[in-house]
Design an enzyme around this catalytic site. Structure first.
Site, PDB file in Angstrom:
ATOM      1  N   HIS A  33      -5.993   0.228 -17.342  1.00 48.49           N
ATOM      2  CA  HIS A  33      -6.535   1.243 -16.195  1.00 48.49           C
ATOM      3  C   HIS A  33      -5.642   1.798 -15.577  1.00 48.49           C
ATOM      4  CE1 HIS A  33      -9.885   1.737 -13.470  1.00 48.49           C
ATOM      5  NE2 HIS A  33      -9.087   2.353 -12.625  1.00 48.49           N
ATOM      6  N   LYS A  34      -4.651   1.305 -14.883  1.00 49.40           N
ATOM      7  CA  LYS A  34      -3.556   1.651 -14.253  1.00 49.40           C
ATOM      8  C   LYS A  34      -2.870   2.918 -15.007  1.00 49.40           C
ATOM      9  CE  LYS A  34      -0.207  -0.784 -12.649  1.00 49.40           C
ATOM     10  NZ  LYS A  34       0.093  -2.159 -11.943  1.00 49.40           N
ATOM     11  N   ASP A  44       4.937  -1.791  -8.450  1.00 49.91           N
ATOM     12  CA  ASP A  44       4.228  -3.097  -7.925  1.00 49.91           C
ATOM     13  C   ASP A  44       3.301  -2.723  -6.588  1.00 49.91           C
ATOM     14  OD1 ASP A  44       3.908  -5.769  -8.920  1.00 49.91           O
ATOM     15  OD2 ASP A  44       5.025  -6.570  -7.233  1.00 49.91           O
ATOM     16  N   PHE A  58     -10.923  -1.237  -9.298  1.00 45.57           N
ATOM     17  CA  PHE A  58     -10.492  -2.438  -9.770  1.00 45.57           C
ATOM     18  C   PHE A  58      -9.969  -3.089  -8.555  1.00 45.57           C
ATOM     19  CE2 PHE A  58      -6.149  -2.155 -10.098  1.00 45.57           C
ATOM     20  CZ  PHE A  58      -5.633  -1.027  -9.968  1.00 45.57           C
ATOM     21  N   LYS A 111     -10.306   8.946  -5.246  1.00 48.45           N
ATOM     22  CA  LYS A 111      -9.391   7.919  -5.119  1.00 48.45           C
ATOM     23  C   LYS A 111      -7.813   8.432  -5.511  1.00 48.45           C
ATOM     24  CE  LYS A 111      -7.857   3.098  -6.289  1.00 48.45           C
ATOM     25  NZ  LYS A 111      -7.800   2.088  -7.228  1.00 48.45           N
ATOM     26  N   ARG A 139      -0.852   4.552  -4.696  1.00 44.74           N
ATOM     27  CA  ARG A 139      -0.316   4.834  -6.087  1.00 44.74           C
ATOM     28  C   ARG A 139       0.170   6.508  -6.181  1.00 44.74           C
ATOM     29  NH1 ARG A 139      -1.946   0.782  -8.306  1.00 44.74           N
ATOM     30  NH2 ARG A 139      -4.330   1.514  -8.384  1.00 44.74           N
TER      31      ARG A 139
HETATM   32  P1  IMP Z   1      -0.164  -4.115  -9.550  1.00 43.77           P
HETATM   33  O1  IMP Z   1       1.202  -4.362  -8.928  1.00 43.77           O
HETATM   34  O2  IMP Z   1      -0.672  -2.820  -9.389  1.00 43.77           O
HETATM   35  O3  IMP Z   1      -0.714  -4.752 -10.802  1.00 43.77           O
HETATM   36  O4  IMP Z   1      -1.262  -4.613  -8.443  1.00 43.77           O
HETATM   37  C1  IMP Z   1      -1.238  -6.118  -8.143  1.00 43.77           C
HETATM   38  C2  IMP Z   1      -2.551  -6.358  -7.693  1.00 43.77           C
HETATM   39  O5  IMP Z   1      -2.877  -5.632  -6.303  1.00 43.77           O
HETATM   40  C3  IMP Z   1      -3.868  -6.061  -8.358  1.00 43.77           C
HETATM   41  O6  IMP Z   1      -3.934  -7.021  -9.464  1.00 43.77           O
HETATM   42  C4  IMP Z   1      -4.730  -5.789  -7.636  1.00 43.77           C
HETATM   43  O7  IMP Z   1      -5.468  -6.987  -7.223  1.00 43.77           O
HETATM   44  C5  IMP Z   1      -4.031  -5.231  -6.389  1.00 43.77           C
HETATM   45  N1  IMP Z   1      -4.304  -3.618  -6.547  1.00 43.77           N
HETATM   46  C6  IMP Z   1      -3.324  -2.868  -6.810  1.00 43.77           C
HETATM   47  N2  IMP Z   1      -3.730  -1.466  -6.876  1.00 43.77           N
HETATM   48  C7  IMP Z   1      -4.888  -1.570  -6.338  1.00 43.77           C
HETATM   49  C8  IMP Z   1      -6.156  -0.714  -6.341  1.00 43.77           C
HETATM   50  O8  IMP Z   1      -5.739   0.450  -6.401  1.00 43.77           O
HETATM   51  N3  IMP Z   1      -7.105  -1.149  -5.900  1.00 43.77           N
HETATM   52  C9  IMP Z   1      -7.411  -2.356  -5.799  1.00 43.77           C
HETATM   53  N4  IMP Z   1      -6.458  -3.248  -5.878  1.00 43.77           N
HETATM   54  C10 IMP Z   1      -5.315  -2.954  -6.220  1.00 43.77           C
END
Ligand code: IMP
Length: 195
Positions: A13-14, A70, A150, A173, A179
């Site tokens: 998704h990311k 992250d 998500f 978004k 991000r």
């Molecule tokens: P990651 O480092 O991008 O994998 O983010 C760690 C966690 O932060 C994810 O598993 C989500 O629970 C939360 N998270 C990160 N980005 C988002 C977003 O854009 N929307 C909602 N939750 C996010």
């Protein structure tokens, strides 16, 4: 010539979100494109440390320019939690639903609903490390709203908006997210560097 970078993430998704944001300005490779099926360690304890650890793993093992990110949701009344533990707030299952329920429970009697998403991108290019931070401030709702996105999206209303991230279409978004903000800085850096 267009820059090629590996994006060190296993989150499809990311990867799609970042691909859309880049609008073809960089050729983005997946981990599987470089034959990487490893479970990349993420044990640093800070967003900066984890993003660096992931990018460093790819750079050291595959010798390609790359970046990793992250992200954490930092809630003021919870002194910055869940922060770097956002993905596993309710346990190792990385269950978004359980994470949201835990957050709502922990904020049950809390009037201060201020929170922010903070994202760090670490780029390693020719062995040099560069970090870029993106923040979006907002508030945590009393209950879930919306089905898009998500993670904690159904609970987060960015400042200046009335709807949660999960009620916005992805294009919107992606214009304002943590991000997007961090990525814009990374892209601006690459553009400046290629002049
Ligand atoms: P990651 O480092 O991008 O994998 O983010 C760690 C966690 O932060 C994810 O598993 C989500 O629970 C939360 N998270 C990160 N980005 C988002 C977003 O854009 N929307 C909602 N939750 C996010």
């Amino acid at each position: 010539m267009q820059k090629t970078l590996v994006f060190a993430t296993n989150n499809a998704h990311k990867f799609q979100e970042v691909t859309d944001m880049l609008q073809g300005s960089i050729v983005l490779l997946r981990l599987k494109d470089i034959g990487c099926e490893a479970d990349i360690p993420e044990t640093a304890g800070t967003l900066e440390g984890n993003a660096l650890q992931k990018a460093r793993f790819i750079y050291d093992n595959y010798h390609v320019d790359c970046f990793a990110d992250d992200t954490g949701l930092e809630v003021e009344a919870l002194h910055g939690a869940p922060g770097v533990y956002s993905a596993r707030y309710a346990g190792e299952a990385h269950d978004a639903e359980a994470n949201m329920q835990k957050l709502l429970l922990n904020l049950q009697h809390e009037t201060n609903r201020k929170a922010r998403f903070r994202c760090v991108f670490t780029l390693i290019e020719h062995g040099e490390v560069h970090q870029f931070e993106g923040i979006v401030n907002g508030t945590i709702t009393q209950e879930k709203h919306g089905k898009e996105g998500f993670g904690y999206d159904p609970l987060f209303i960015p400042d200046g908006y009335k709807e949660t991230f999960a009620e916005m279409d992805e294009t919107r978004k992606n214009q304002i997210s943590h991000r997007a903000r961090a990525l814009q800085k990374l892209v601006a850096y690459l553009k400046e560097e290629s002049k």
